[in-house]
Design a protein around this motif. Sequence first.
Motif, PDB file in Angstrom:
ATOM      1  N   VAL A 162       0.842  -1.203   0.000  1.00 22.18           N
ATOM      2  CA  VAL A 162       0.000   0.000   0.000  1.00 22.18           C
ATOM      3  C   VAL A 162       0.873   1.248   0.000  1.00 22.18           C
ATOM      4  CG1 VAL A 162      -1.819   1.252   1.207  1.00 22.18           C
ATOM      5  CG2 VAL A 162      -1.758  -1.251   1.304  1.00 22.18           C
ATOM      6  N   GLY A 163       0.490   2.227  -0.824  1.00 19.02           N
ATOM      7  CA  GLY A 163       1.182   3.511  -0.816  1.00 19.02           C
ATOM      8  C   GLY A 163       2.463   3.515  -1.625  1.00 19.02           C
ATOM      9  N   LEU A 164       3.475   4.179  -1.095  1.00 18.38           N
ATOM     10  CA  LEU A 164       4.726   4.368  -1.823  1.00 18.38           C
ATOM     11  C   LEU A 164       5.593   3.114  -1.807  1.00 18.38           C
ATOM     12  CD1 LEU A 164       6.995   7.351  -2.132  1.00 18.38           C
ATOM     13  CD2 LEU A 164       8.019   5.349  -1.024  1.00 18.38           C
ATOM     14  N   CYS A 165       6.078   2.746  -2.975  1.00 21.81           N
ATOM     15  CA  CYS A 165       7.037   1.644  -3.142  1.00 21.81           C
ATOM     16  C   CYS A 165       8.438   2.241  -3.049  1.00 21.81           C
ATOM     17  CB  CYS A 165       6.795   0.976  -4.489  1.00 21.81           C
ATOM     18  SG  CYS A 165       8.074  -0.177  -5.016  1.00 21.81           S
ATOM     19  N   GLN A 166       9.184   1.886  -2.010  1.00 19.36           N
ATOM     20  CA  GLN A 166      10.487   2.502  -1.785  1.00 19.36           C
ATOM     21  C   GLN A 166      11.456   2.263  -2.942  1.00 19.36           C
ATOM     22  OE1 GLN A 166      11.123   0.821   2.259  1.00 19.36           O
ATOM     23  NE2 GLN A 166      11.659   2.918   2.827  1.00 19.36           N
ATOM     24  N   GLU A 167      11.541   1.028  -3.417  1.00 23.20           N
ATOM     25  CA  GLU A 167      12.502   0.753  -4.487  1.00 23.20           C
ATOM     26  C   GLU A 167      12.068   1.409  -5.794  1.00 23.20           C
ATOM     27  OE1 GLU A 167      14.632  -3.299  -2.826  1.00 23.20           O
ATOM     28  OE2 GLU A 167      13.256  -3.477  -4.515  1.00 23.20           O
ATOM     29  N   GLY A 168      10.769   1.541  -6.011  1.00 26.21           N
ATOM     30  CA  GLY A 168      10.292   2.283  -7.165  1.00 26.21           C
ATOM     31  C   GLY A 168      10.612   3.756  -7.049  1.00 26.21           C
ATOM     32  N   ALA A 169      10.445   4.313  -5.840  1.00 28.77           N
ATOM     33  CA  ALA A 169      10.752   5.722  -5.608  1.00 28.77           C
ATOM     34  C   ALA A 169      12.246   5.995  -5.774  1.00 28.77           C
ATOM     35  CB  ALA A 169      10.292   6.125  -4.206  1.00 28.77           C
ATOM     36  N   MET A 170      13.074   5.063  -5.323  1.00 26.14           N
ATOM     37  CA  MET A 170      14.520   5.214  -5.511  1.00 26.14           C
ATOM     38  C   MET A 170      14.871   5.281  -6.992  1.00 26.14           C
ATOM     39  SD  MET A 170      15.926   2.464  -2.695  1.00 26.14           S
ATOM     40  CE  MET A 170      15.380   2.535  -0.981  1.00 26.14           C
ATOM     41  N   GLU A 171      14.252   4.415  -7.781  1.00 25.94           N
ATOM     42  CA  GLU A 171      14.513   4.393  -9.221  1.00 25.94           C
ATOM     43  C   GLU A 171      14.008   5.668  -9.882  1.00 25.94           C
ATOM     44  OE1 GLU A 171      16.016   2.701 -12.758  1.00 25.94           O
ATOM     45  OE2 GLU A 171      16.323   2.207 -10.639  1.00 25.94           O
ATOM     46  N   MET A 172      12.842   6.140  -9.477  1.00 22.71           N
ATOM     47  CA  MET A 172      12.312   7.386 -10.027  1.00 22.71           C
ATOM     48  C   MET A 172      13.260   8.548  -9.737  1.00 22.71           C
ATOM     49  SD  MET A 172       8.182   7.268  -9.329  1.00 22.71           S
ATOM     50  CE  MET A 172       7.913   8.796 -10.260  1.00 22.71           C
ATOM     51  N   ALA A 173      13.756   8.625  -8.501  1.00 20.17           N
ATOM     52  CA  ALA A 173      14.681   9.696  -8.135  1.00 20.17           C
ATOM     53  C   ALA A 173      15.980   9.604  -8.933  1.00 20.17           C
ATOM     54  CB  ALA A 173      14.972   9.635  -6.636  1.00 20.17           C
ATOM     55  N   ALA A 174      16.495   8.386  -9.094  1.00 15.94           N
ATOM     56  CA  ALA A 174      17.738   8.188  -9.858  1.00 15.94           C
ATOM     57  C   ALA A 174      17.565   8.575 -11.322  1.00 15.94           C
ATOM     58  CB  ALA A 174      18.189   6.741  -9.745  1.00 15.94           C
TER      59      ALA A 174
END
Length: 380
Positions: free
Chosen positions: A343-355
């Motif tokens: 649920v909510g934010l996927c940390q590893e997805g967010a890391m990839e988006m930021a990168a």
Amino acid sequence: MIMTSKLRFILIIFFAASFVAQGQIKIRLFSSKTPETVVFAVTGGEYVLKGYHDGPEVFRKNDLIVISKYDGRLAVKPRNSAGFVTDSLNLTAGSEASSFSLRTNGLEPVRQFYKGDFSCLPDLETLVLINNIDIESYIAGVVRAEGGINKHKEYFKTQAIIARTYLYSHLDKHLHDNYNVCDNTHCQAFNGITTDSVINSASQETRGMVILDKDSALIISAFHSNCGGMTVASKDVWLTDLPYLRSIADPHCLNSRNSTWEKKIGFNEWIDYIKGAGYTGKVNDLSLLSFYQNKRWVDYKAGSFTMPFGKIRDDLKLRSSYFSVIAARDSVTFRGKGYGHGVGLCQEGAMEMAANGNSYQQIIDFYYSGVIIADVKNVK
């Protein structure tokens, strides 16, 4: 006089707000343990102890104070002065540079450092250790504990805003115990302050920022490690339908460390398990027992039998509820995707988006539908 629920709510908010009026919060340290003895060591600056000797006693770098339970009170022994017994102990930081470490129950110290004031009091079979610290140092420490190191700054900004949103939503979580939050995952993981300059900068650059829904209320800022390519709607996990926690396709985490997993158990073990949950169908029809999740489903199905994937995950200690069940003659394989509740934010997805150049605003907008990032002063 009977206090109304509205008045009780107002009083809780008033007292919680008083804790943070000066930008400070109170955190219970080592909250998942039961320390009976603690060694307080000054690691920077100085700490002041008042009210126990003729005048204030000042402790500087490398000075130690041993604190133990003693007949329902505290026995306190500074290394270079006389000991005493007291009901509680308060040590005040002399400056912004003041910091300390703690060693509990004679164990080797973990390299965790804290800043701000420290207090201690006895409670049943343990010592209650409380750190009064400025909010942004706490947020940076949470980001370090929950988000790791060596990530893009925009990811750390994202995690800081999520952590701050959670904090302001739960200022009263332990208010009856005279502190705001604890340091384990019952609240948010906090292993002390961090010296990581990128994380500290990310916290300061998003200072005061939180996530609000369309009614300017703080959201439930849920997050997890990896969604396996698709997040989960809150109603499918918590039975609470929140408009900003929808199921979305997430291509960003598919090549990450926790995107796939597999676990195998014996066939008879699986049959015994589902029979215990009420399954009465055939046990020799492998196609009936197999179930494939090419998208997220709430329930496993075998004929007329259904069982929530979330329950299977919890009972069998699987990494996520996003998995297929593949039955063979002698075994059952769980072939899964993702790690966590989804649920909510996927940390590893967010890391990839930021990168890949996405800002914290774009990352938050992607995972939380229709939200607003604003200063906490704008919360209604």
